[in-house]
Design an enzyme around this catalytic site. Structure first.
Site, short mmCIF file in Angstrom:
data_model
loop_
_atom_site.label_atom_id
_atom_site.label_comp_id
_atom_site.label_asym_id
_atom_site.label_seq_id
_atom_site.Cartn_x
_atom_site.Cartn_y
_atom_site.Cartn_z
N ASP A 1 0.85 -1.20 0.00
CA ASP A 1 0.00 0.00 0.00
C ASP A 1 0.89 1.25 0.00
OD1 ASP A 1 0.94 -0.41 2.62
OD2 ASP A 1 -0.85 0.46 3.54
N PHE B 1 -0.90 -0.51 12.55
CA PHE B 1 -1.77 -0.04 11.46
C PHE B 1 -2.26 -1.15 10.53
CE2 PHE B 1 -2.46 1.48 7.15
CZ PHE B 1 -3.40 2.46 7.36
N ASN B 2 -1.34 -1.97 9.99
CA ASN B 2 -1.75 -2.95 8.96
C ASN B 2 -2.76 -3.95 9.51
OD1 ASN B 2 -0.10 -1.83 7.03
ND2 ASN B 2 1.60 -3.26 7.39
N ASP C 1 6.75 1.17 1.98
CA ASP C 1 6.43 0.19 0.94
C ASP C 1 7.27 0.45 -0.31
OD1 ASP C 1 3.47 -1.03 1.82
OD2 ASP C 1 3.78 1.03 2.43
N ASN D 1 -2.47 2.76 3.49
CA ASN D 1 -1.93 4.09 3.76
C ASN D 1 -2.75 5.17 3.07
OD1 ASN D 1 0.25 3.42 5.45
ND2 ASN D 1 1.46 2.78 3.69
N HIS E 1 9.69 0.32 8.11
CA HIS E 1 9.12 -0.98 8.46
C HIS E 1 9.19 -2.03 7.33
CE1 HIS E 1 6.97 1.30 11.67
NE2 HIS E 1 6.65 2.15 10.70
N ASP E 2 8.60 -1.66 6.19
CA ASP E 2 8.22 -2.70 5.22
C ASP E 2 9.37 -3.45 4.55
OD1 ASP E 2 5.56 -2.24 5.75
OD2 ASP E 2 5.27 -0.86 4.08
N THR F 1 2.83 -6.05 2.78
CA THR F 1 3.33 -4.94 3.59
C THR F 1 2.23 -3.90 3.83
OG1 THR F 1 4.17 -3.75 1.65
CG2 THR F 1 5.69 -5.25 2.76
C1 BDR Z 1 2.88 -0.10 8.63
O1 BDR Z 1 1.81 0.83 8.42
C2 BDR Z 1 2.02 1.60 7.28
O2 BDR Z 1 1.78 2.95 7.51
C3 BDR Z 1 3.44 1.35 6.84
O3 BDR Z 1 3.54 1.38 5.42
C4 BDR Z 1 3.75 -0.02 7.38
O4 BDR Z 1 3.36 -1.03 6.48
C5 BDR Z 1 3.57 0.26 9.92
O5 BDR Z 1 2.67 0.20 10.97
CA CA Z 2 2.82 -0.54 4.18
#
Ligand code: BDR
Ligand code: CA
Length: 310
Positions: free
Chosen positions: A10, A165-166, A15, A39, A239-240, A124
């Site tokens: 996303d 979040f994911n 990402d 996102n 993160h991703d 991701t």
């Molecule tokens: C995740 O949430 C998204 O905002 C980032 O792309 C990542 O995948 C981190 O919590």
């Molecule tokens: Ca992401």
């Protein structure tokens, strides 16, 4: 032999780096990119995937648009971190990379069926596409080598005190993935919050001096500003790409085998990943969970990827 991978994403600043790393490294064979609402809306994340492919010279890798909402309820987006475009910071021209005519789930099905070996799925973003695939096509389980996802946490969340979040964006989908019986690897905030793009990392990317490096520097700078303003972080966690980095170098992320449950009903904790690191529940392990990362090795991979595609 290169690991066949579909990146389900996303974009999203981090990402975008996952995409660059997956396309650049010879240990990975990127068979396709599927997009999902997360996102930003799926229209925006799909446009962003095409923008990154165009800017990074990633040609011949299909981009298929996926679900616009979670399995249940209304979706969430993250404009505070990723901006209204989902990829705020740099300017982009009109992308020249097209969108595949198939939707993401059809693309995933076709690719899993067509590829001679089982394929690794790397989500991701929210897990809406992957869960829909698993529900619609249980006959394809044997075509999936493993699922290596960014999401969740062994500790606290980021979108709520409990939820990352994911996972929060589609908890039911996450529950389907974690309950699937497929090999699942979870790399969550407890690991990714150690992989922060400090000024020296940003300077290494900038020093590459290519147009792609400039774009990546602008992405990291904009992302860093958002993380400082929203979370008070001095530097932003990337993160991703940890998912792809783990595939390239399995020793880079330390994993433990543990039971993971997704909270679906908690009043304050919906979307939390409850990871039983101490085995107190007696539940069987259903995921390999990241608990540590070799940070310098990670940045070497990310910087090298930008250099390779630049
Ligand atoms: C995740 O949430 C998204 O905002 C980032 O792309 C990542 O995948 C981190 O919590
Ligand atoms: Ca992401």
């Amino acid at each position: 032999m290169a690991i066949p991978v579909i990146l389900d994403c996303d974009p999203g600043h981090d990402d975008a780096f996952a995409l660059v790393l997956a396309a650049a490294h010879p240990a990975v064979r990127l068979l396709g990119i599927t997009t999902v609402a997360g996102n930003q809306t799926v229209e925006k994340t799909t446009l962003n995937a095409r923008r990154i492919c165009t800017a990074a010279g990633i040609r011949g890798v299909p981009v298929a648009a996926g679900l616009s909402r979670p399995l249940h309820g209304a979706g969430i987006v993250a404009p505070d971190i990723h901006g209204e475009s989902g990829l705020d910071g740099p300017g982009f021209g009109e992308p020249t990379v097209p969108v595949d005519e198939r939707d993401a789930v059809t693309f995933l099905r076709d690719t899993l069926l067509a590829h001679p070996e089982p394929v690794t799925l790397v989500p991701t973003g929210p897990l809406s596409n992957i869960a829909t695939l698993l529900l619609a096509h249980p006959e394809l389980y044997g075509r999936i080598e493993r699922i290596v996802l960014m999401g969740g946490s062994t500790g606290r969340g980021n979108r709520t005190p409990a939820a990352e979040f994911n996972i929060l964006a589609d908890p039911e989908a996450a529950d389907i993935v974690f309950s699937s019986g497929l090999p699942v690897t979870m790399i969550g905030l407890n690991v990714s919050h150690r992989a922060v793009a400090t000024p020296d990392v940003v300077a290494r990317v900038a020093a590459l001096g290519t147009p792609l490096a400039r774009l990546c520097t602008e992405l990291l700078t904009s992302y860093g500003t958002a993380y400082r303003e929203v979370f008070g972080f001095p530097a932003p966690p990337l993160h991703d790409p940890l998912t792809v980095a783990h595939l390239i170098d399995p020793a880079l992320v330390t994993l433990v085998h543990a039971p993971v449950a997704v909270e679906l009903t908690g009043t304050h904790t919906r979307g939390a990943t409850v990871v039983d690191l101490d085995g107190v529940t007696g539940a069987p392990p259903n995921a390999h969970v990241g608990v540590d990362v070799d940070v310098p090795a990670y940045w070497d991979l990310v910087v090298d990827a930008v250099r390779t595609l630049g």
